[in-house]
Scaffold this active site. Structure first.
Site, PDB file in Angstrom:
ATOM      1  N   LYS A 170      13.958  12.250  16.161  1.00  0.00           N
ATOM      2  CA  LYS A 170      13.873  12.359  17.633  1.00  0.00           C
ATOM      3  C   LYS A 170      15.310  12.267  18.144  1.00  0.00           C
ATOM      4  O   LYS A 170      15.876  11.183  18.236  1.00  0.00           O
ATOM      5  CB  LYS A 170      13.020  11.207  18.177  1.00  0.00           C
ATOM      6  N   GLY A 201      12.264  14.904  22.846  1.00  0.00           N
ATOM      7  CA  GLY A 201      11.500  14.205  23.876  1.00  0.00           C
ATOM      8  C   GLY A 201      12.287  13.073  24.491  1.00  0.00           C
ATOM      9  O   GLY A 201      13.414  12.772  24.081  1.00  0.00           O
ATOM     10  N   GLY A 203      13.153   9.236  25.375  1.00  0.00           N
ATOM     11  CA  GLY A 203      13.140   8.029  24.554  1.00  0.00           C
ATOM     12  C   GLY A 203      11.936   7.139  24.805  1.00  0.00           C
ATOM     13  O   GLY A 203      11.256   6.723  23.859  1.00  0.00           O
ATOM     14  N   GLY A 207      10.285   8.676  21.708  1.00  0.00           N
ATOM     15  CA  GLY A 207      10.989   7.702  20.864  1.00  0.00           C
ATOM     16  C   GLY A 207      10.138   6.459  20.643  1.00  0.00           C
ATOM     17  O   GLY A 207       9.997   5.977  19.509  1.00  0.00           O
ATOM     18  N   GLU A 245      22.227   0.971  14.348  1.00  0.00           N
ATOM     19  CA  GLU A 245      23.660   1.190  14.595  1.00  0.00           C
ATOM     20  C   GLU A 245      23.825   1.149  16.108  1.00  0.00           C
ATOM     21  O   GLU A 245      23.392   2.068  16.794  1.00  0.00           O
ATOM     22  CB  GLU A 245      24.106   2.560  14.061  1.00  0.00           C
ATOM     23  N   CYS A 279      31.311   4.969  19.475  1.00  0.00           N
ATOM     24  CA  CYS A 279      30.898   3.562  19.401  1.00  0.00           C
ATOM     25  C   CYS A 279      31.962   2.692  18.736  1.00  0.00           C
ATOM     26  O   CYS A 279      32.071   1.509  19.025  1.00  0.00           O
ATOM     27  CB  CYS A 279      29.566   3.428  18.697  1.00  0.00           C
ATOM     28  N   GLU A 379      30.344  -2.543  26.848  1.00  0.00           N
ATOM     29  CA  GLU A 379      30.697  -1.221  26.366  1.00  0.00           C
ATOM     30  C   GLU A 379      30.705  -0.244  27.539  1.00  0.00           C
ATOM     31  O   GLU A 379      29.738  -0.152  28.288  1.00  0.00           O
ATOM     32  CB  GLU A 379      29.670  -0.788  25.326  1.00  0.00           C
TER      33      GLU A 379
HETATM   34  P1  NAD Z   1      20.140   5.046  24.036  1.00  0.00           P
HETATM   35  O1  NAD Z   1      19.918   3.777  23.326  1.00  0.00           O
HETATM   36  O2  NAD Z   1      19.710   5.159  25.448  1.00  0.00           O
HETATM   37  O3  NAD Z   1      19.415   6.264  23.297  1.00  0.00           O
HETATM   38  C1  NAD Z   1      19.519   6.484  21.924  1.00  0.00           C
HETATM   39  C2  NAD Z   1      18.267   7.167  21.442  1.00  0.00           C
HETATM   40  O4  NAD Z   1      17.154   6.302  21.619  1.00  0.00           O
HETATM   41  C3  NAD Z   1      17.922   8.453  22.211  1.00  0.00           C
HETATM   42  O5  NAD Z   1      17.378   9.387  21.307  1.00  0.00           O
HETATM   43  C4  NAD Z   1      16.863   7.974  23.178  1.00  0.00           C
HETATM   44  O6  NAD Z   1      15.991   8.998  23.592  1.00  0.00           O
HETATM   45  C5  NAD Z   1      16.133   6.944  22.352  1.00  0.00           C
HETATM   46  N1  NAD Z   1      15.391   5.946  23.114  1.00  0.00           N
HETATM   47  C6  NAD Z   1      15.644   5.489  24.381  1.00  0.00           C
HETATM   48  N2  NAD Z   1      14.720   4.578  24.738  1.00  0.00           N
HETATM   49  C7  NAD Z   1      13.877   4.433  23.687  1.00  0.00           C
HETATM   50  C8  NAD Z   1      12.727   3.620  23.436  1.00  0.00           C
HETATM   51  N3  NAD Z   1      12.258   2.767  24.351  1.00  0.00           N
HETATM   52  N4  NAD Z   1      12.129   3.717  22.231  1.00  0.00           N
HETATM   53  C9  NAD Z   1      12.605   4.558  21.287  1.00  0.00           C
HETATM   54  N5  NAD Z   1      13.662   5.364  21.470  1.00  0.00           N
HETATM   55  C10 NAD Z   1      14.304   5.307  22.650  1.00  0.00           C
HETATM   56  O7  NAD Z   1      21.664   5.345  23.849  1.00  0.00           O
HETATM   57  P2  NAD Z   1      22.504   6.616  24.275  1.00  0.00           P
HETATM   58  O8  NAD Z   1      22.696   6.530  25.742  1.00  0.00           O
HETATM   59  O9  NAD Z   1      21.862   7.835  23.731  1.00  0.00           O
HETATM   60  O10 NAD Z   1      23.882   6.393  23.453  1.00  0.00           O
HETATM   61  C11 NAD Z   1      24.904   5.553  23.894  1.00  0.00           C
HETATM   62  C12 NAD Z   1      24.837   4.201  23.206  1.00  0.00           C
HETATM   63  O11 NAD Z   1      24.665   4.339  21.800  1.00  0.00           O
HETATM   64  C13 NAD Z   1      26.096   3.392  23.343  1.00  0.00           C
HETATM   65  O12 NAD Z   1      25.779   2.067  23.649  1.00  0.00           O
HETATM   66  C14 NAD Z   1      26.773   3.483  21.969  1.00  0.00           C
HETATM   67  O13 NAD Z   1      27.619   2.468  21.579  1.00  0.00           O
HETATM   68  C15 NAD Z   1      25.622   3.535  21.079  1.00  0.00           C
HETATM   69  N6  NAD Z   1      26.034   4.214  19.845  1.00  0.00           N
HETATM   70  C16 NAD Z   1      26.178   3.491  18.687  1.00  0.00           C
HETATM   71  C17 NAD Z   1      26.575   4.131  17.524  1.00  0.00           C
HETATM   72  C18 NAD Z   1      26.739   3.399  16.228  1.00  0.00           C
HETATM   73  O14 NAD Z   1      26.838   4.037  15.194  1.00  0.00           O
HETATM   74  N7  NAD Z   1      26.783   2.101  16.195  1.00  0.00           N
HETATM   75  C19 NAD Z   1      26.806   5.486  17.531  1.00  0.00           C
HETATM   76  C20 NAD Z   1      26.654   6.176  18.715  1.00  0.00           C
HETATM   77  C21 NAD Z   1      26.252   5.537  19.869  1.00  0.00           C
END
Ligand code: NAD
Length: 472
Positions: A170, A201, A203, A207, A245, A279, A379
């Site tokens: 996803k 879709g 999240g 998700g 992650e 990140c 962050e």
């Molecule tokens: P996010 O957590 O909002 O979304 C990440 C993914 O999770 C997306 O696919 C989203 O649709 C899904 N998601 C959202 N709500 C969900 C739920 N309730 N249940 C299941 N899935 C759900 O993050 P973002 O805005 O896409 O990315 C930015 C963040 O990600 C930053 O905080 C960044 O640091 C972190 N990040 C971490 C790494 C790492 O390797 N540690 C890498 C990239 C980004």
């Protein structure tokens, strides 16, 4: 505009069971360039069932057989490098140079690294009177963010498939197009039906349904700490394994005696790459108080070389951020920093000149940032560098470790020995010593709120394995 209505489930593109769609915007033009299905819980259920149906036979294949499939997948990624880079420019706004060198090339390198790891991996081991088999973890839910939209997919899907797991992916709402391209490459590589499935879709809908599905054995998530915590809670209830992650607030520590100019210049490049949406970005630069103003001047000068512009142009080093919400959030953090006493030495919260359209943020350097300031704790995920000063090494370590996160970091010193001694005290998963290069074979992951588990290299493969012991 491309209107996609299908999901990749059970080896074919099938119509989504829902009617809702997600618009995909080009962050440089703000134009809608495509739409994809906002997958439903029913789409997710169909995909997980397909993955479950394929799990036993795929899990029983030999490593040699999986290697043959994964080699074709790697070759497919190699053949589509330009298309991958252009897709990431269009949906994320990474400058084309960065998109080519990193967004397209890094996943190709990571996929290649798993061919070597798989070829040399011992799936059985003799321990006393036991034979221990490394077996696949089962059906994997892979949930990915938008900032490195193909790398994060490859860093989960390739080792999972190498381990003998089947996968439902996803991808993030903002960047589904490169994930769809990946699904086409998987399809062309001829994997058996159901081994890999893609559901686009929202999240909170697709998700959440995927993370909670009873037929999922392991959830591998990259994204925000807030969502990671929710996923861990859901997975815990279902006794599923999780790999998380999450975010970071990494410190780059310049000890007295280090090459200050190099350390600061590398830090500026590090934090502005991908518009700061990395990140592992070193968003806190820690400099000794005696060298502080010198470091601030070097950083301000370096920042001036990053002029925001059209990511499709080969001369652009800094593109927009991914969407309007993120742009407003980043600008809001800069305003908060100023309100809390920071000095803006480059950039600022205003819109960049001459860019009325597009989600642009001025590359910003903040001085006089206190260790407990909001921008030094949270962050930002934008092109914003905070420079902090320390009195002595103990103070530097206290500041470096003084956030909830522990993903990455840097240490610069007169010699590697001094830098290593400092780095061993840092509560963080990976640290570059005197400008050491990123190593895609090294375990990648975080301490504290930055995550659970490791990706990449042998450690990344082992996330998707579970041991079975037979006694003789
Ligand atoms: P996010 O957590 O909002 O979304 C990440 C993914 O999770 C997306 O696919 C989203 O649709 C899904 N998601 C959202 N709500 C969900 C739920 N309730 N249940 C299941 N899935 C759900 O993050 P973002 O805005 O896409 O990315 C930015 C963040 O990600 C930053 O905080 C960044 O640091 C972190 N990040 C971490 C790494 C790492 O390797 N540690 C890498 C990239 C980004």
């Amino acid at each position: 505009m491309q209107q996609h209505g299908d999901q990749y489930i059970g080896g074919e593109w099938v119509a989504s069971l829902g009617a809702d769609t997600i618009p995909v915007l080009n962050p440089a033009t703000e134009e809608v360039i495509a739409s994809v299905p906002a997958g439903t819980a029913e789409d997710v259920d169909a995909a997980v069932r397909a993955a479950r149906a394929a799990a036993r036979s795929w899990g029983a294949t030999s490593p040699t057989e999986r290697l043959a499939h994964l080699t074709r997948l790697r070759d497919g990624l190699a053949a589509r490098q330009q298309e991958i880079a252009e897709t990431v420019v269009a949906e994320l706004g990474s400058p084309i140079g960065f998109a080519t060198a990193v967004q397209a090339a890094l996943p190709l390198g990571v996929a290649g690294s798993y061919l070597d790891i798989l070829a040399g991996y011992e799936f059985t081991e003799q321990v006393g009177n036991s034979t221990v088999y490394a077996e696949p973890a089962g059906v994997v839910a892979a949930i990915t963010p938008w900032n490195y939209p193909l790398h994060q997919v490859v860093a989960k899907v390739v080792p999972a498939l190498a381990a003998g797991c089947t996968v439902v992916l996803k991808p993030a709402e903002d960047t589904p197009l490169v994930a769809r391209l990946f699904a086409r490459i998987v399809h062309e590589a001829g994997f058996p039906a159901g081994v890999f499935n893609l559901v686009t879709g929202v999240g909170a809908v697709a998700g959440a349904a995927l993370a909670a599905h009873p037929e999922v054995d392991l959830v591998s998530f990259t994204g925000s700490t807030a969502v990671g915590a929710k996923i861990a809670e859901t997975a815990g209830g279902g006794i599923k394994r999780v790999a998380l992650e999450l975010g970071g607030k990494s410190a780059n520590v310049v000890l007295p005696g280090a090459d200050l100019a190099r350390a600061v210049n590398v830090n500026v490049g590090n934090v502005f790459a991908n518009s700061g949406q990395t990140c592992t970005a070193w968003t806190r630069l820690l400099v000794h108080q005696d060298q502080y103003e010198e470091a601030v001047a070097i950083a301000a000068k370096a920042a001036a070389k990053y002029v925001p512009g059209d990511p499709a142009s080969p001369d652009t080093r800094l593109g927009p951020v991914v969407n309007a919400k993120q742009r407003d959030r980043v600008r809001g953090y800069i305003e908060t920093a100023v309100a809390e006493g920071a000095r803006v030495v480059a950039g600022g919260p205003e819109a960049p000149e001459g860019l009325a359209t597009g989600f642009y943020v001025r590359p910003t350097v903040l001085a006089d940032v206190a260790p407990d300031a909001t921008v030094a704790q949270e962050e930002i995920f934008g092109p914003v560098l905070s420079i902090l000063s320390y009195r002595d090494e103990a103070h530097a370590l206290e500041i470096a470790n003084g956030t909830a996160y522990g993903l990455a970091g840097g240490v610069w010193a007169a010699d590697n020995e001094t830098a290593v001694a400092f780095a061993r005290g840092m509560d963080t998963g990976q640290i570059d010593i005197n400008g050491g290069r990123f190593n895609p074979l090294a375990p990648f992951g975080g301490y504290k709120h930055s995550g659970v588990g490791r990706e990449l290299g042998r450690h990344g493969l082992e996330e998707f394995l579970q041991p079975k012991s037979l006694q003789f």
